[in-house]
Design an enzyme around this catalytic site. Sequence first.
Site, short mmCIF file in Angstrom:
data_model
loop_
_atom_site.label_atom_id
_atom_site.label_comp_id
_atom_site.label_asym_id
_atom_site.label_seq_id
_atom_site.Cartn_x
_atom_site.Cartn_y
_atom_site.Cartn_z
N ARG A 82 72.80 13.54 49.84
CA ARG A 82 71.39 13.19 50.08
C ARG A 82 71.08 11.73 49.81
O ARG A 82 70.09 11.22 50.32
CB ARG A 82 70.48 14.03 49.19
CG ARG A 82 70.63 15.54 49.34
CD ARG A 82 70.07 16.04 50.66
NE ARG A 82 70.20 17.49 50.76
CZ ARG A 82 69.99 18.15 51.89
NH1 ARG A 82 69.67 17.52 53.00
NH2 ARG A 82 70.12 19.45 51.92
N HIS A 118 63.27 28.88 57.41
CA HIS A 118 62.43 27.69 57.52
C HIS A 118 61.37 27.90 58.60
O HIS A 118 60.35 27.25 58.61
CB HIS A 118 63.27 26.46 57.90
CG HIS A 118 64.19 26.01 56.81
ND1 HIS A 118 65.41 26.59 56.60
CD2 HIS A 118 64.07 25.03 55.89
CE1 HIS A 118 66.00 25.97 55.57
NE2 HIS A 118 65.21 25.03 55.14
N ASP A 144 61.88 29.29 46.68
CA ASP A 144 62.30 28.31 47.67
C ASP A 144 61.02 27.59 48.12
O ASP A 144 59.91 27.98 47.73
CB ASP A 144 63.00 29.00 48.85
CG ASP A 144 63.94 28.04 49.59
OD1 ASP A 144 63.85 26.82 49.38
OD2 ASP A 144 64.76 28.53 50.41
N LYS A 176 71.20 30.33 44.17
CA LYS A 176 70.25 30.57 45.27
C LYS A 176 70.97 31.20 46.45
O LYS A 176 72.17 31.04 46.57
CB LYS A 176 69.54 29.28 45.67
CG LYS A 176 70.42 28.18 46.28
CD LYS A 176 69.62 26.88 46.36
CE LYS A 176 70.34 25.86 47.22
NZ LYS A 176 69.68 24.56 47.26
#
Lengths: 516, 516
Positions: free
Chosen positions: A77, A186, A258, A173
Amino acid sequence: MIVVRASGHLFDAQIRYPEWEVPNRQLQQWLQKLNLGGVILLGGSSAELLMRSQQLQSWATTPLLIAADIEEGVGQRFSGASWLPPPMALSAIAAQNPTLAQEYALKMGEITAKEALTVGINWLLAPVVDVNNNPANPVINIRAFGDTPAIVSDLTTAFIKGAKPYPVLTTAKHFPGHGDTTVDSHLDLPTLLHADERLTQIELPSFVAAISQGVDSVMTAHLLIQAWDREYPVTLSSAILTGKLRQQLGFEGIIVTDALIMGGMTQYATPEEIAVMAIEAGVDILLMPRDPVTAIESIDRAVQSGRIKETRIDRSLARIWQAKEKVVFSPPNSLFELISPEATKTTESILHNSLQVGGNIPLQPPPDRSGRNLIVIDDILNCNFLDIHTPAVAIPKKLGYQLQIVDRNTLEGVQLDTRNTLLQVFIRGNPFRGSAGFTPQTQKIYQQLIATNQIQGLIIYGSPYVLDWFFSQISSELPWLFTYGQMPIAQSIALKTLFNLSTDVLSASSSQDFGF
Amino acid sequence: MIVVRASGHLFDAQIRYPEWEVPNRQLQQWLQKLNLGGVILLGGSSAELLMRSQQLQSWATTPLLIAADIEEGVGQRFSGASWLPPPMALSAIAAQNPTLAQEYALKMGEITAKEALTVGINWLLAPVVDVNNNPANPVINIRAFGDTPAIVSDLTTAFIKGAKPYPVLTTAKHFPGHGDTTVDSHLDLPTLLHADERLTQIELPSFVAAISQGVDSVMTAHLLIQAWDREYPVTLSSAILTGKLRQQLGFEGIIVTDALIMGGMTQYATPEEIAVMAIEAGVDILLMPRDPVTAIESIDRAVQSGRIKETRIDRSLARIWQAKEKVVFSPPNSLFELISPEATKTTESILHNSLQVGGNIPLQPPPDRSGRNLIVIDDILNCNFLDIHTPAVAIPKKLGYQLQIVDRNTLEGVQLDTRNTLLQVFIRGNPFRGSAGFTPQTQKIYQQLIATNQIQGLIIYGSPYVLDWFFSQISSELPWLFTYGQMPIAQSIALKTLFNLSTDVLSASSSQDFGF
């Protein structure tokens, strides 16, 4: 109990996602006046991130948890740090040598934790402990450590063990398992129809293992699991979060949702209801609510009206406090020791050991410099692995190949009459795209390139499922390689193998260009 | 007396130009053992640059000059800082309002100096004082402040005056004037055939003005100027550097070469001879020699053999010392005040005042979201002005346009059958390309798009000379805009003008994507 999203960059003009990342003035106000619990960061170089985390901590009333979605190391990232291979590369190694794969997983945990601390991150939103047993899964895919409960449990507990000596939090997760969905949460809320028995056999074991290994937090999945709760999705389900996770599995750490702005939640209820229901269900931390002010006001009203008991809030605050006592809030002032030689060596070893090769290797580049280096990526504006100096670009250039980079918006315009094409496809499961970018139209273009013998060599970076499709199309002679990684080290290993280059071909670049 | 090139990034894996940027271990050795005079940096965010300059100073025996080619503000080269408009935008404003243009030039000098100090740069390789009186010039182009000696002198002295209160060095370049060449000196050595009288009238006045304004250094051009020296290029010419610049113009500051690795030099002589001849000619600082060890050894031999007198060296060292006494070597530890509101306002004002508009404005986007946003850039891998959030991408997306980004390697594959195309061309003079990227093939593709009425709106970012060509092709109704800038602020101004958008259309993005 609220963690908001912010840009990892220092200045407002650099904000890449203006819908989700507020300007600094508002962020500072939120941190000071709302006494928020933490921030999740995305974007920026590791140097920016270090300054950014110092800045955010200086604005905070209570020291902040600073989280990031660094499942493949900080470098996934944030530029400059180590970008480790996707977890599924370890699963490929585990099939041959489980002990070696566990060693790598442990090192991945160590390296990620150590580098996170150096840039000011104290909460790893990793490891993914989902069992990816559905090749069509658009969102988990190679982010998982494998496709069986045993492999995933072995490798993720090793990862947690590797991170444990460092004062950072880890996260298992997405509870209770997001591996067997074809809908991207999403975008929408997937429903899981499995019976309790199957969930207990396949999905749960890796969470049980992570909890017994002392994982600090568990992230909830935005899924409807009908066998356990016919009405509420996991993130809002008291039966699942309090009943299963707390009581049955005995998890006493932080339950974090989340991101609440994901389609799987926003299409289910209003932001006000989501905030209240999640807390009611047993959540400790709300991640990325649409607006923290709305969330706080809704929860406050629910407490005033007696819908939520104060003890429910107190218990969460105690857990958060306990977690904060474990971590550090002051990163060092210098980054110069960020990357250890061991981190680079680990990445190289994992990539070497999970590389797949076939066809007539090595490939001879055309002697007349007539080759084309055709690189296909998902989105030219969201690509952190290609640059003028990265091997996928620089090595073919040295060998006389002409570069063409296309993405899903320009692939259709690609010339279909160029022989001697080296095809490099960068593809992995892509959240928000539904189809992982591998559409029937895309497949047709690849078929045309193959049918007309234009492809001289093929490298797939990322998805093994795409490799499987190519197998059904190409001749057995065609030189091909597959690597799980997309980062420069993966490119270098793949291209040096394809062309059998023993020395560092990049040491003497043929370019006159020096940048200005 | 030697300044080497280095990457602005912190880590070796981030080096973008491996042929010119050595790894940290070697750089540290050079700085410590060779006692180098300085470093010229390229690449990295401003946060990285701040840490990098602190790191380099910590390695140095003598405090370093840290230089950068920041002709359009620090943000032109280093992300996060202010990217100011190209100097030629001021020339367009000066044609209407000379006083306003001078104010802007002064502010550009101030802003650049102030931000440079904040990231650790103490030597601006700016302003360009060349008179760009040749539209075919591939290397100076919009980097110049104008095409007449008077305008260039007025604006560049204002720039120097703006920088003067700050402890940084300024540079007038490229002596005695690189504005009237069609050969790119990055690739080959251009010859100037002008007589002495013309050089005195056109090329020299802005250098004379800069010297009287107290510019700290003058950079030599790699040009052969036959009227003054039939044998040696400027950089190696004693007649020009010592005769003209020192004695005739009375310049007592630092004479620095342009990069010695440029084709204009390397094709002329060996690195050994270049180093010695430049010093003999009167140069104080060699910029980017191929290898500093070779340069030092060659100069040392020339001093031992008596070819170069020690007094020649001593005089340069005294000048460098004097310059170093003026600057600071310790940047602050924080960047948070890097960009002032005034810097952003200045950029916006200059861009507003130099914007050109024509045809039937405003443009109505097609109601059925059938538009195509076709963006043409030079090189997709070397483009620091486009991202998912930049206006050239984000605003048309909101208006229903589909994005296609092509560069010189993929433009030929562009579909020629798409109506409602918004064409955005980012083009300026590009060193190393010869033709500035505007080839006959490129022109033919634009002609086809125009002839088949596919273009609905046109924006040119950068070169006014390319705009002139489009004028000869398009109908008078076609909505078009021209802006000198390529940075996000320029995109925002152009698109809001084209579509007559009064509010901030970006505040409510329609994207679900939040980055992970």
